[in-house]
Design a protein around this motif. Structure first.
Motif, PDB file in Angstrom:
ATOM      1  N   ILE A  68       0.842  -1.200   0.000  1.00  0.00           N
ATOM      2  CA  ILE A  68       0.000   0.000   0.000  1.00  0.00           C
ATOM      3  C   ILE A  68       0.876   1.249   0.000  1.00  0.00           C
ATOM      4  CG2 ILE A  68      -1.782   1.282   1.238  1.00  0.00           C
ATOM      5  CD1 ILE A  68      -2.820  -1.379   2.321  1.00  0.00           C
ATOM      6  N   PHE A  69       1.915   1.242   0.834  1.00  0.00           N
ATOM      7  CA  PHE A  69       2.807   2.401   0.902  1.00  0.00           C
ATOM      8  C   PHE A  69       3.481   2.653  -0.443  1.00  0.00           C
ATOM      9  CE2 PHE A  69       7.028   4.237   1.582  1.00  0.00           C
ATOM     10  CZ  PHE A  69       6.696   5.389   2.263  1.00  0.00           C
ATOM     11  N   PHE A  70       3.946   1.593  -1.092  1.00  0.00           N
ATOM     12  CA  PHE A  70       4.659   1.753  -2.360  1.00  0.00           C
ATOM     13  C   PHE A  70       3.731   1.805  -3.573  1.00  0.00           C
ATOM     14  CE2 PHE A  70       8.122  -0.157   0.270  1.00  0.00           C
ATOM     15  CZ  PHE A  70       8.983   0.933   0.197  1.00  0.00           C
ATOM     16  N   GLY A  71       2.446   1.501  -3.353  1.00  0.00           N
ATOM     17  CA  GLY A  71       1.475   1.631  -4.426  1.00  0.00           C
ATOM     18  C   GLY A  71       1.466   0.514  -5.440  1.00  0.00           C
ATOM     19  N   LYS A  72       2.020  -0.648  -5.093  1.00  0.00           N
ATOM     20  CA  LYS A  72       1.988  -1.782  -6.007  1.00  0.00           C
ATOM     21  C   LYS A  72       2.197  -3.072  -5.207  1.00  0.00           C
ATOM     22  CE  LYS A  72       6.922  -1.349  -7.087  1.00  0.00           C
ATOM     23  NZ  LYS A  72       7.932  -1.175  -8.156  1.00  0.00           N
ATOM     24  N   PRO A  73       1.636  -4.191  -5.672  1.00  0.00           N
ATOM     25  CA  PRO A  73       1.820  -5.452  -4.954  1.00  0.00           C
ATOM     26  C   PRO A  73       3.295  -5.820  -4.824  1.00  0.00           C
ATOM     27  CG  PRO A  73       0.074  -5.654  -6.573  1.00  0.00           C
ATOM     28  CD  PRO A  73       0.744  -4.341  -6.840  1.00  0.00           C
ATOM     29  N   VAL A  74       3.610  -6.479  -3.732  1.00  0.00           N
ATOM     30  CA  VAL A  74       4.966  -6.967  -3.482  1.00  0.00           C
ATOM     31  C   VAL A  74       4.963  -8.472  -3.739  1.00  0.00           C
ATOM     32  CG1 VAL A  74       6.801  -7.256  -1.773  1.00  0.00           C
ATOM     33  CG2 VAL A  74       5.418  -5.160  -1.798  1.00  0.00           C
ATOM     34  N   GLU A  75       5.720  -8.898  -4.738  1.00  0.00           N
ATOM     35  CA  GLU A  75       5.673 -10.299  -5.159  1.00  0.00           C
ATOM     36  C   GLU A  75       6.205 -11.238  -4.087  1.00  0.00           C
ATOM     37  OE1 GLU A  75       7.334 -13.173  -8.774  1.00  0.00           O
ATOM     38  OE2 GLU A  75       7.383 -10.980  -8.984  1.00  0.00           O
ATOM     39  N   LYS A  76       7.286 -10.838  -3.412  1.00  0.00           N
ATOM     40  CA  LYS A  76       7.876 -11.683  -2.376  1.00  0.00           C
ATOM     41  C   LYS A  76       8.044 -10.879  -1.094  1.00  0.00           C
ATOM     42  CE  LYS A  76      10.321 -14.685  -5.639  1.00  0.00           C
ATOM     43  NZ  LYS A  76      11.633 -15.230  -6.070  1.00  0.00           N
ATOM     44  N   PRO A  77       6.950 -10.676  -0.370  1.00  0.00           N
ATOM     45  CA  PRO A  77       7.029  -9.894   0.863  1.00  0.00           C
ATOM     46  C   PRO A  77       7.932 -10.574   1.884  1.00  0.00           C
ATOM     47  CG  PRO A  77       4.922 -11.028   0.719  1.00  0.00           C
ATOM     48  CD  PRO A  77       5.603 -11.206  -0.599  1.00  0.00           C
ATOM     49  N   ASP A  78       8.663  -9.769   2.642  1.00  0.00           N
ATOM     50  CA  ASP A  78       9.613 -10.325   3.597  1.00  0.00           C
ATOM     51  C   ASP A  78       9.688  -9.423   4.821  1.00  0.00           C
ATOM     52  OD1 ASP A  78      11.617 -11.923   4.705  1.00  0.00           O
ATOM     53  OD2 ASP A  78      13.205 -10.735   3.789  1.00  0.00           O
ATOM     54  N   THR A  79       9.354  -9.972   5.965  1.00  0.00           N
ATOM     55  CA  THR A  79       9.464  -9.256   7.227  1.00  0.00           C
ATOM     56  C   THR A  79       9.442 -10.246   8.377  1.00  0.00           C
ATOM     57  OG1 THR A  79       8.387  -7.697   8.745  1.00  0.00           O
ATOM     58  CG2 THR A  79       6.953  -8.862   7.221  1.00  0.00           C
ATOM     59  N   VAL A  80      10.096  -9.894   9.467  1.00  0.00           N
ATOM     60  CA  VAL A  80      10.068 -10.717  10.670  1.00  0.00           C
ATOM     61  C   VAL A  80       8.676 -10.717  11.297  1.00  0.00           C
ATOM     62  CG1 VAL A  80      10.717  -8.858  12.269  1.00  0.00           C
ATOM     63  CG2 VAL A  80      11.366 -11.214  12.795  1.00  0.00           C
ATOM     64  N   ALA A  81       7.886  -9.714  10.969  1.00  0.00           N
ATOM     65  CA  ALA A  81       6.521  -9.599  11.488  1.00  0.00           C
ATOM     66  C   ALA A  81       5.588 -10.444  10.623  1.00  0.00           C
ATOM     67  CB  ALA A  81       6.086  -8.140  11.496  1.00  0.00           C
ATOM     68  N   THR A  82       5.567 -11.748  10.867  1.00  0.00           N
ATOM     69  CA  THR A  82       4.892 -12.686   9.969  1.00  0.00           C
ATOM     70  C   THR A  82       3.408 -12.392   9.788  1.00  0.00           C
ATOM     71  OG1 THR A  82       4.575 -14.228  11.817  1.00  0.00           O
ATOM     72  CG2 THR A  82       6.523 -14.543  10.441  1.00  0.00           C
ATOM     73  N   ALA A  83       2.767 -11.839  10.789  1.00  0.00           N
ATOM     74  CA  ALA A  83       1.325 -11.599  10.699  1.00  0.00           C
ATOM     75  C   ALA A  83       0.969 -10.541   9.668  1.00  0.00           C
ATOM     76  CB  ALA A  83       0.762 -11.199  12.065  1.00  0.00           C
ATOM     77  N   ILE A  84       1.934  -9.692   9.278  1.00  0.00           N
ATOM     78  CA  ILE A  84       1.662  -8.680   8.261  1.00  0.00           C
ATOM     79  C   ILE A  84       2.542  -8.886   7.021  1.00  0.00           C
ATOM     80  CG2 ILE A  84       0.699  -6.956   9.823  1.00  0.00           C
ATOM     81  CD1 ILE A  84       3.408  -5.574   9.908  1.00  0.00           C
ATOM     82  N   ARG A  85       3.021 -10.104   6.821  1.00  0.00           N
ATOM     83  CA  ARG A  85       3.824 -10.440   5.645  1.00  0.00           C
ATOM     84  C   ARG A  85       2.888 -10.770   4.484  1.00  0.00           C
ATOM     85  NH1 ARG A  85       7.219 -15.363   6.759  1.00  0.00           N
ATOM     86  NH2 ARG A  85       8.752 -14.045   7.786  1.00  0.00           N
ATOM     87  N   ILE A  86       2.304  -9.729   3.890  1.00  0.00           N
ATOM     88  CA  ILE A  86       1.295  -9.883   2.844  1.00  0.00           C
ATOM     89  C   ILE A  86       1.598  -8.906   1.718  1.00  0.00           C
ATOM     90  CG2 ILE A  86      -1.169  -9.620   2.320  1.00  0.00           C
ATOM     91  CD1 ILE A  86      -1.671 -10.503   5.275  1.00  0.00           C
ATOM     92  N   GLY A  87       1.658  -9.417   0.506  1.00  0.00           N
ATOM     93  CA  GLY A  87       2.088  -8.605  -0.619  1.00  0.00           C
ATOM     94  C   GLY A  87       0.978  -7.956  -1.417  1.00  0.00           C
ATOM     95  N   ASN A  88      -0.264  -8.422  -1.227  1.00  0.00           N
ATOM     96  CA  ASN A  88      -1.389  -7.870  -1.993  1.00  0.00           C
ATOM     97  C   ASN A  88      -2.635  -7.906  -1.120  1.00  0.00           C
ATOM     98  OD1 ASN A  88      -2.897  -6.828  -4.082  1.00  0.00           O
ATOM     99  ND2 ASN A  88      -3.002  -8.737  -5.240  1.00  0.00           N
ATOM    100  N   PRO A  89      -2.810  -6.941  -0.238  1.00  0.00           N
ATOM    101  CA  PRO A  89      -3.871  -6.984   0.771  1.00  0.00           C
ATOM    102  C   PRO A  89      -5.277  -7.050   0.183  1.00  0.00           C
ATOM    103  CG  PRO A  89      -2.276  -5.268   1.280  1.00  0.00           C
ATOM    104  CD  PRO A  89      -1.964  -5.750  -0.104  1.00  0.00           C
ATOM    105  N   ALA A  90      -6.105  -7.878   0.799  1.00  0.00           N
ATOM    106  CA  ALA A  90      -7.489  -8.010   0.350  1.00  0.00           C
ATOM    107  C   ALA A  90      -8.284  -6.736   0.588  1.00  0.00           C
ATOM    108  CB  ALA A  90      -8.148  -9.188   1.059  1.00  0.00           C
ATOM    109  N   SER A  91      -7.949  -6.000   1.653  1.00  0.00           N
ATOM    110  CA  SER A  91      -8.699  -4.780   1.993  1.00  0.00           C
ATOM    111  C   SER A  91      -7.887  -3.526   1.680  1.00  0.00           C
ATOM    112  CB  SER A  91      -9.102  -4.807   3.470  1.00  0.00           C
ATOM    113  OG  SER A  91      -9.959  -5.884   3.742  1.00  0.00           O
TER     114      SER A  91
END
Length: 362
Positions: A228-251
């Motif tokens: 959302i911040f970068f304005g485009k889906p992230v194909e391979k999201p990567d973060t230690v915060a696994t609960a928000i490791r999502i590249g194309n949010p549904a909402s």
């Protein structure tokens, strides 16, 4: 199915604001009513009154229970015998628990090797059928969407509007506890259902005369998983915060609408900032949250540092006496491995004598 005895869950408390009727079977674990904890040290840093909405004290340890009580209740009402979800962990725990409560089957699709063990254990012990795919959360959600329309199967991800309906009740509780809406509300953002739901809840209570104002909504994504911040889906999201490791949010749209309509923003924090905020919150305020939850705390700290973003709503909204609410979404016991590894914790060793122990702690 009758409502549980002594049910004080969110359907019982907010039935008039939820899509349930007299015939809806209520599947509840007495979720909701989580504490709004004043944070004196964060307040001192922010120059405002800061409160933590600690959603880790829901029955399965995260905010997902609020949406799941409504989603599962409506699924049972419509005759579902199986519920299915894609998950980074917390959704699977909630779906499995509430499905067990309802006496129906739960199927979980999750990315292999990307789920904190505490959350994975929950799905198993609640009796879910767990399928680990060689892909990420977005791949899992794509598969789940393909189950749409299958007879007897209900999807209980946040693409199901019943989930958003249940989650909005947290905003109701914040208003009831504070006596009005806060000036600013900050949340972690992954699949973006929660910021969408809070904004919906705030608007509904405001329209109903339960509050006099609406808060600015600020959402923080992990820098390695910030579509959302970068304005485009992230194909391979990567973060230690696994609960928000999502590249194309549904909402996605719901999140951007909440930020734009409220005069807030969507920003990012790094993994280093997230882990530092998690450790700081535990050692300074006694509140232990999972890494994703700490994104809201990291966001507040960032906005009061040289790294603040140009569109930050705090410059005008934070003033002495302003009320700021941070949602911390899941309990730290969900992912103890990350906290221990990052903190490099080791016990002090000593002989079994008073003198040796006193020397060890000196």
């Amino acid at each position: 199915m009758k409502a549980p005895l002594n049910d004080k869950g969110v359907i019982s408390r907010y039935r008039e604001f939820l899509p349930v009727g007299a015939g809806t079977p209520v599947v509840s674990l007495n979720e909701g009513s989580t504490p709004l904890i004043h944070s004196p040290r964060l307040s001192a840093k922010a120059g405002a009154e800061v409160f933590l909405k600690f959603e880790g004290l829901n029955p399965t340890g995260s905010f997902k229970d609020r949406g799941m009580t409504v989603a599962i209740s409506k699924a049972v009402e419509r005759g579902a015998k199986t519920v299915i979800c894609a998950s980074t962990g917390n959704t699977s725990a909630a779906a499995a628990a509430y499905a067990a409560r309802a006496g129906i089957q739960c199927v979980v699709i999750l990315p292999a090797g990307k789920i904190a063990i505490g959350k994975l254990a929950q799905a198993y012990v609640y009796g879910a059928k767990v399928v680990a795919i060689r892909g990420n959360f977005d791949d899992a959600l794509r598969i789940v969407r393909e189950f749409g329309g299958v007879d007897g199967v209900a999807i209980v991800n946040s693409i199901n509007p019943d989930r958003i309906e249940g989650q909005k009740t947290a905003a109701f509780e914040v208003i009831e506890d504070l006596g009005d809406a806060p000036d600013i509300h900050i949340l972690p953002v992954g699949n973006a259902g929660n910021i969408t739901a809070y904004w919906k809840g705030y608007r509904e209570f405001h329209a109903n005369g339960r509050s006099t104002r609406l808060p600015k909504m600020a959402g923080f994504q992990a820098a390695g998983s910030a579509p959302i911040f970068f304005g485009k889906p992230v194909e391979k999201p990567d973060t230690v915060a696994t609960a928000i490791r999502i590249g194309n949010p549904a909402s996605w749209k719901g999140a951007t609408d909440a930020a734009a309509e409220s005069g807030g923003c969507i920003d990012i924090v790094s993994d280093e900032e997230i882990l530092a905020a998690q450790a700081w919150l535990a050692s300074n305020e006694g509140v232990f949250v999972e890494p994703a939850s700490a994104a809201s705390v990291a966001g507040l700290l960032k906005c009061h540092s040289a790294a603040r973003c140009a569109s930050c709503p705090f410059s005008t909204a934070v003033r002495p006496g302003a009320k700021v609410v941070l949602t911390v979404t899941g309990h730290g016991l969900k992912d103890t491995e990350t906290a221990v590894r990052h903190g490099n914790f080791q016990p002090l060793e000593a002989d079994a004598t008073l003198e040796a122990v006193r020397a060890a702690i000196a």
